[in-house]
Design a protein around this motif. Structure first.
Motif, PDB file in Angstrom:
ATOM      1  N   ASP A   1      -6.355  -2.009  -1.068  1.00  0.00           N
ATOM      2  CA  ASP A   1      -5.466  -1.550   0.001  1.00  0.00           C
ATOM      3  C   ASP A   1      -4.996  -0.140  -0.332  1.00  0.00           C
ATOM      4  N   LEU A   2      -5.480   0.833   0.420  1.00  0.00           N
ATOM      5  CA  LEU A   2      -5.160   2.232   0.134  1.00  0.00           C
ATOM      6  C   LEU A   2      -3.729   2.608   0.489  1.00  0.00           C
ATOM      7  N   ILE A   3      -3.069   1.815   1.326  1.00  0.00           N
ATOM      8  CA  ILE A   3      -1.705   2.177   1.697  1.00  0.00           C
ATOM      9  C   ILE A   3      -0.652   1.338   0.976  1.00  0.00           C
TER      10      ILE A   3
END
Length: 84
Positions: free
Chosen positions: A64-66
């Motif tokens: 999950d990049l965020i």
């Protein structure tokens, strides 16, 4: 050592002439050189731009990049003062 470049397309010639008038006081050779330098600078920077081009970065499934990188809430976010 003189080299010659011939440009026959009227729209390209018009662009060079307009750029020369605006940027180099009518010097067409310098206008083309300026454009080529700028283009080469952009190409040099292309590799350092993280994810600027579709497909340039691959992320493993489940990442999950965020999501927050830290498990703790930063002090600035809590509004609490830190004693040092």
């Amino acid at each position: 050592m003189a080299n010659v470049v011939t440009i026959n397309r009227p729209e390209v010639v018009a662009l060079i002439e307009e750029a020369a008038k605006r940027l180099t006081h009518g010097n067409k050779t310098e206008a083309v050189a300026l454009a080529m330098r700028r283009l080469l600078e952009q190409q040099a920077r292309e590799g350092s731009l993280f994810g600027a081009h579709r497909g340039s970065v691959r992320i493993r499934e489940g990442v999950d990049l965020i999501a927050p990188a830290l498990d703790v809430q930063p002090d600035a976010e809590t509004g609490q003062e830190v004693e040092r």
